[in-house]
Design a protein around this motif. Sequence first.
Motif, PDB file in Angstrom:
ATOM      1  N   ILE A   6      32.068  44.651  26.620  1.00 34.69           N
ATOM      2  CA  ILE A   6      31.006  43.782  27.605  1.00 34.69           C
ATOM      3  C   ILE A   6      32.006  42.364  27.753  1.00 34.69           C
ATOM      4  O   ILE A   6      31.882  42.087  29.009  1.00 34.69           O
ATOM      5  CB  ILE A   6      30.560  43.408  27.019  1.00 34.69           C
ATOM      6  CG1 ILE A   6      29.143  44.667  26.553  1.00 34.69           C
ATOM      7  CG2 ILE A   6      29.070  41.984  27.087  1.00 34.69           C
ATOM      8  CD1 ILE A   6      28.099  44.721  25.527  1.00 34.69           C
ATOM      9  N   PHE A   7      32.817  42.047  27.092  1.00 38.16           N
ATOM     10  CA  PHE A   7      33.687  40.896  26.811  1.00 38.16           C
ATOM     11  C   PHE A   7      35.203  41.441  28.301  1.00 38.16           C
ATOM     12  O   PHE A   7      34.664  40.217  29.923  1.00 38.16           O
ATOM     13  CB  PHE A   7      34.819  39.950  25.961  1.00 38.16           C
ATOM     14  CG  PHE A   7      36.024  39.335  26.293  1.00 38.16           C
ATOM     15  CD1 PHE A   7      35.346  38.409  26.278  1.00 38.16           C
ATOM     16  CD2 PHE A   7      36.948  40.042  26.451  1.00 38.16           C
ATOM     17  CE1 PHE A   7      35.954  37.198  27.099  1.00 38.16           C
ATOM     18  CE2 PHE A   7      37.947  38.882  26.773  1.00 38.16           C
ATOM     19  CZ  PHE A   7      37.232  37.460  27.482  1.00 38.16           C
ATOM     20  N   LEU A   8      35.759  42.403  28.225  1.00 33.97           N
ATOM     21  CA  LEU A   8      35.996  42.862  29.615  1.00 33.97           C
ATOM     22  C   LEU A   8      35.269  42.392  31.073  1.00 33.97           C
ATOM     23  O   LEU A   8      35.654  42.088  31.706  1.00 33.97           O
ATOM     24  CB  LEU A   8      36.886  44.090  29.718  1.00 33.97           C
ATOM     25  CG  LEU A   8      37.956  43.687  28.288  1.00 33.97           C
ATOM     26  CD1 LEU A   8      38.846  45.602  28.177  1.00 33.97           C
ATOM     27  CD2 LEU A   8      39.117  42.818  28.632  1.00 33.97           C
ATOM     28  N   PHE A  15      36.292  36.547  37.621  1.00 36.31           N
ATOM     29  CA  PHE A  15      37.089  36.413  37.948  1.00 36.31           C
ATOM     30  C   PHE A  15      37.263  37.343  39.406  1.00 36.31           C
ATOM     31  O   PHE A  15      37.651  36.692  40.615  1.00 36.31           O
ATOM     32  CB  PHE A  15      38.380  37.827  37.722  1.00 36.31           C
ATOM     33  CG  PHE A  15      39.830  37.170  38.487  1.00 36.31           C
ATOM     34  CD1 PHE A  15      40.250  36.443  38.716  1.00 36.31           C
ATOM     35  CD2 PHE A  15      39.823  38.645  39.682  1.00 36.31           C
ATOM     36  CE1 PHE A  15      40.397  35.820  39.262  1.00 36.31           C
ATOM     37  CE2 PHE A  15      41.009  38.344  39.830  1.00 36.31           C
ATOM     38  CZ  PHE A  15      41.735  37.359  40.194  1.00 36.31           C
ATOM     39  N   PHE A  16      35.786  38.418  39.609  1.00 36.91           N
ATOM     40  CA  PHE A  16      35.917  39.014  40.827  1.00 36.91           C
ATOM     41  C   PHE A  16      35.264  38.265  41.968  1.00 36.91           C
ATOM     42  O   PHE A  16      34.904  37.863  42.851  1.00 36.91           O
ATOM     43  CB  PHE A  16      35.425  40.382  41.048  1.00 36.91           C
ATOM     44  CG  PHE A  16      36.490  41.241  40.901  1.00 36.91           C
ATOM     45  CD1 PHE A  16      37.746  41.320  41.681  1.00 36.91           C
ATOM     46  CD2 PHE A  16      36.343  41.928  39.709  1.00 36.91           C
ATOM     47  CE1 PHE A  16      38.590  41.861  41.413  1.00 36.91           C
ATOM     48  CE2 PHE A  16      38.022  42.883  39.396  1.00 36.91           C
ATOM     49  CZ  PHE A  16      38.863  43.032  40.380  1.00 36.91           C
ATOM     50  N   ILE A  17      33.913  37.548  41.454  1.00 32.92           N
ATOM     51  CA  ILE A  17      33.371  36.664  41.918  1.00 32.92           C
ATOM     52  C   ILE A  17      33.452  35.243  42.147  1.00 32.92           C
ATOM     53  O   ILE A  17      33.358  34.723  43.052  1.00 32.92           O
ATOM     54  CB  ILE A  17      31.706  36.380  41.456  1.00 32.92           C
ATOM     55  CG1 ILE A  17      30.620  37.450  41.198  1.00 32.92           C
ATOM     56  CG2 ILE A  17      30.753  35.667  41.639  1.00 32.92           C
ATOM     57  CD1 ILE A  17      30.034  37.834  39.923  1.00 32.92           C
ATOM     58  N   GLY A  18      33.996  34.732  41.326  1.00 30.99           N
ATOM     59  CA  GLY A  18      34.522  33.132  41.360  1.00 30.99           C
ATOM     60  C   GLY A  18      36.047  33.550  41.608  1.00 30.99           C
ATOM     61  O   GLY A  18      36.271  32.417  43.110  1.00 30.99           O
ATOM     62  N   GLY A  19      36.933  34.195  41.994  1.00 30.76           N
ATOM     63  CA  GLY A  19      38.175  34.636  42.141  1.00 30.76           C
ATOM     64  C   GLY A  19      39.332  33.181  42.141  1.00 30.76           C
ATOM     65  O   GLY A  19      38.469  31.891  41.427  1.00 30.76           O
TER      66      GLY A  19
END
Length: 79
Positions: A6-8, A15-19
């Motif tokens: 869940i954490f990963l 990371f992928f949404i915010g970049g």
Amino acid sequence: MKKIYIFLLTAAGVFFIGGCREDLPAPNPDKIEYLRKKSRCSSCRKVSEIGRYERVNQALGRCPFCKKVVNVMSGVVKN
């Protein structure tokens, strides 16, 4: 184990949404001018822009026509 998954998954989603949102630096005009210079292959004698050579290291490049590794700097054509 479920908590790790869940954490990963959450961390990857953030990371992928915010970049990283870092702006790219402006292109260096000196480097662009250098890549537009023409160089003659010492093997096949054809002339091409330095930017079209596949870079091997700082001085060597692979010719786009004959695929031989040549010294790009020694073959610079003077206009």
